[in-house]
Motif scaffolding. Structure first.
Motif, mmCIF file in Angstrom:
data_model
loop_
_atom_site.group_PDB
_atom_site.id
_atom_site.type_symbol
_atom_site.label_atom_id
_atom_site.label_comp_id
_atom_site.label_asym_id
_atom_site.label_seq_id
_atom_site.Cartn_x
_atom_site.Cartn_y
_atom_site.Cartn_z
ATOM 1 N N ASP A 89 -8.025 12.137 41.898
ATOM 2 C CA ASP A 89 -7.751 12.517 40.509
ATOM 3 C C ASP A 89 -9.015 12.672 39.666
ATOM 4 N N GLY A 90 -10.199 12.543 40.290
ATOM 5 C CA GLY A 90 -11.450 12.689 39.548
ATOM 6 C C GLY A 90 -11.695 14.132 39.126
ATOM 7 N N LYS A 91 -12.248 14.326 37.946
ATOM 8 C CA LYS A 91 -12.431 15.683 37.423
ATOM 9 C C LYS A 91 -13.378 16.500 38.292
ATOM 10 N N ASP A 92 -14.476 15.899 38.759
ATOM 11 C CA ASP A 92 -15.417 16.643 39.606
ATOM 12 C C ASP A 92 -14.733 17.141 40.869
ATOM 13 N N HIS A 93 -13.929 16.275 41.468
ATOM 14 C CA HIS A 93 -13.189 16.666 42.673
ATOM 15 C C HIS A 93 -12.224 17.810 42.371
ATOM 16 N N LEU A 94 -11.498 17.706 41.286
ATOM 17 C CA LEU A 94 -10.509 18.732 40.937
ATOM 18 C C LEU A 94 -11.175 20.085 40.699
ATOM 19 N N ILE A 95 -12.327 20.069 40.042
ATOM 20 C CA ILE A 95 -13.070 21.316 39.802
ATOM 21 C C ILE A 95 -13.551 21.904 41.129
ATOM 22 N N ARG A 96 -14.089 21.044 42.011
ATOM 23 C CA ARG A 96 -14.543 21.519 43.326
ATOM 24 C C ARG A 96 -13.391 22.139 44.100
ATOM 25 N N LEU A 97 -12.231 21.499 44.027
ATOM 26 C CA LEU A 97 -11.072 22.015 44.748
ATOM 27 C C LEU A 97 -10.680 23.395 44.219
ATOM 28 N N GLY A 98 -10.683 23.555 42.890
ATOM 29 C CA GLY A 98 -10.372 24.852 42.296
ATOM 30 C C GLY A 98 -11.339 25.929 42.743
ATOM 31 N N HIS A 99 -12.621 25.576 42.798
ATOM 32 C CA HIS A 99 -13.633 26.534 43.261
ATOM 33 C C HIS A 99 -13.436 26.859 44.747
ATOM 34 N N LEU A 100 -13.028 25.851 45.505
ATOM 35 C CA LEU A 100 -12.850 26.030 46.946
ATOM 36 C C LEU A 100 -11.706 26.985 47.263
ATOM 37 N N ILE A 101 -10.583 26.823 46.567
ATOM 38 C CA ILE A 101 -9.405 27.634 46.901
ATOM 39 C C ILE A 101 -9.324 28.918 46.073
ATOM 40 N N GLY A 102 -10.094 28.981 44.992
ATOM 41 C CA GLY A 102 -10.027 30.147 44.114
ATOM 42 C C GLY A 102 -10.498 31.439 44.750
ATOM 43 N N LYS A 103 -11.273 31.330 45.822
ATOM 44 C CA LYS A 103 -11.817 32.523 46.477
ATOM 45 C C LYS A 103 -10.779 33.278 47.307
ATOM 46 N N TYR A 104 -9.664 32.618 47.629
ATOM 47 C CA TYR A 104 -8.705 33.238 48.544
ATOM 48 C C TYR A 104 -7.837 34.269 47.836
ATOM 49 N N ARG A 105 -7.859 35.489 48.350
ATOM 50 C CA ARG A 105 -7.096 36.594 47.752
ATOM 51 C C ARG A 105 -5.587 36.398 47.925
ATOM 52 N N ASN A 106 -5.192 35.668 48.939
ATOM 53 C CA ASN A 106 -3.772 35.483 49.240
ATOM 54 C C ASN A 106 -3.178 34.260 48.554
ATOM 55 N N LEU A 107 -3.958 33.581 47.693
ATOM 56 C CA LEU A 107 -3.462 32.404 46.987
ATOM 57 C C LEU A 107 -2.472 32.827 45.904
ATOM 58 N N LYS A 108 -1.225 32.391 46.050
ATOM 59 C CA LYS A 108 -0.158 32.800 45.130
ATOM 60 C C LYS A 108 0.318 31.678 44.217
ATOM 61 N N GLY A 109 0.038 30.439 44.577
ATOM 62 C CA GLY A 109 0.552 29.340 43.772
ATOM 63 C C GLY A 109 -0.181 28.044 44.035
ATOM 64 N N LEU A 110 0.006 27.092 43.127
ATOM 65 C CA LEU A 110 -0.608 25.767 43.224
ATOM 66 C C LEU A 110 0.445 24.724 42.880
ATOM 67 N N GLU A 111 0.684 23.804 43.804
ATOM 68 C CA GLU A 111 1.632 22.722 43.581
ATOM 69 C C GLU A 111 0.894 21.391 43.615
ATOM 70 N N ILE A 112 0.956 20.662 42.517
ATOM 71 C CA ILE A 112 0.344 19.346 42.441
ATOM 72 C C ILE A 112 1.439 18.299 42.631
ATOM 73 N N LEU A 113 1.268 17.454 43.625
ATOM 74 C CA LEU A 113 2.263 16.448 43.957
ATOM 75 C C LEU A 113 1.748 15.074 43.537
ATOM 76 N N PRO A 114 2.369 14.456 42.538
ATOM 77 C CA PRO A 114 1.934 13.124 42.106
ATOM 78 C C PRO A 114 2.200 12.084 43.195
ATOM 79 N N TYR A 115 1.202 11.289 43.496
ATOM 80 C CA TYR A 115 1.356 10.226 44.484
ATOM 81 C C TYR A 115 2.467 9.258 44.070
#
Length: 268
Positions: free
Chosen positions: A181-207
């Motif tokens: 849940d750290g902000k740096d991690h969340l930003i890195r994750l967004g940058h990591l998956i944002g490059k994919y052209r086939n990305l259609k959705g994002l589901e966040i699952l609360p632990y």
């Protein structure tokens, strides 16, 4: 001389007739047995061992689907687990037969089993997959290993293969207090998956801690005993952070190309 073809069987943990959270619409959900990951927050430890569950055929599973087919008009079949890709041949047969009947197919996976050396086998699967729910566990290799016991390498290779095959992908991410849940991690994750052209959705699952009961029944120690449930409002905030990072990444890609038409769909 006629030789009878051997019927391919898979090991299935269980099925759910009216799933509403594993792909679009109402779905028939098949939980595959076996998983190489050992995620600290896993709530299905009873699916880990590959020799558990029950043996069944693709036709038997499809017969279960047909019993309630009227309810699946806007849904279809979802394979989850465990890790369905551990049984690649059986999964491919199930989805191939489903597509022959016009059934929408969805795969919920971590992608951990993918290997470039088996690309031909995976291409056979890709030809009968309509949607992939890809579980991204963490944004860095080191923390990914701590969280799951496995490298992130093959998951990223699987995501690359999905993009190349043009298969729509929805990323799923479990937000765990103090771990993901750290902000740096969340930003890195967004940058990591944002490059994919086939990305259609994002589901966040609360632990959540509902998996504790299973660990107790199996006589296993629960790894996150002291971790509280993730606040739903904070989980929504985490999703906003990731989405913003995805947009930044896509803007950068468009800028590098010198135009704003980058063929990247809006993530929902």
């Amino acid at each position: 001389m006629h030789t009878e073809q051997k019927c391919l069987k898979g090991r299935i943990h269980s099925t759910e007739s009216f799933g509403t959270v594993d792909g679009p619409g109402v779905r028939f959900v098949v939980f595959f047995q076996g998983c190489p990951m050992r995620c600290l927050y896993c709530h299905n430890p009873d699916t880990w061992m590959p020799d558990g569950g029950m043996e069944t055929t693709a036709e038997e599973l499809l017969e279960e689907y047909r019993r309630n087919q009227a309810f699946y008009r806007t849904g279809g079949i979802t394979a989850t687990g465990g890790e369905p890709l551990l049984q690649l041949s059986f999964l491919t047969e199930l989805f191939r037969k489903a597509k022959e009947e016009g059934i929408h197919t969805c795969l919920d996976t971590s992608g951990i089993v993918y290997r470039k050396s088996r690309d031909k086998e995976f291409q056979a699967l890709f030809s009968c997959v309509d949607l992939v729910l890809l579980d991204f566990k963490h944004s860095t290799e080191e923390e990914h290993k701590k969280l799951t016991g496995q490298s992130q390498k093959h998951i990223l290779e699987f995501a690359d293969a999905l993009e190349k095959a043009g298969i729509p992908m929805i990323v799923r991410h479990v937000v765990v207090p103090g771990i993901t849940d750290g902000k740096d991690h969340l930003i890195r994750l967004g940058h990591l998956i944002g490059k994919y052209r086939n990305l259609k959705g994002l589901e966040i699952l609360p632990y959540h801690t509902m998996g504790k009961v299973k660990y107790e029944k199996l006589g296993m120690e629960y790894p996150l005993e002291s971790v509280e449930n993730m606040d739903v409002a904070k989980a929504k905030e985490a999703r906003t952070v990731i989405l913003q990072a995805i947009r930044e990444t896509r803007c950068n890609y468009a800028g590098d190309r010198g135009n704003s038409s980058d063929n990247r769909s809006t993530v929902k």
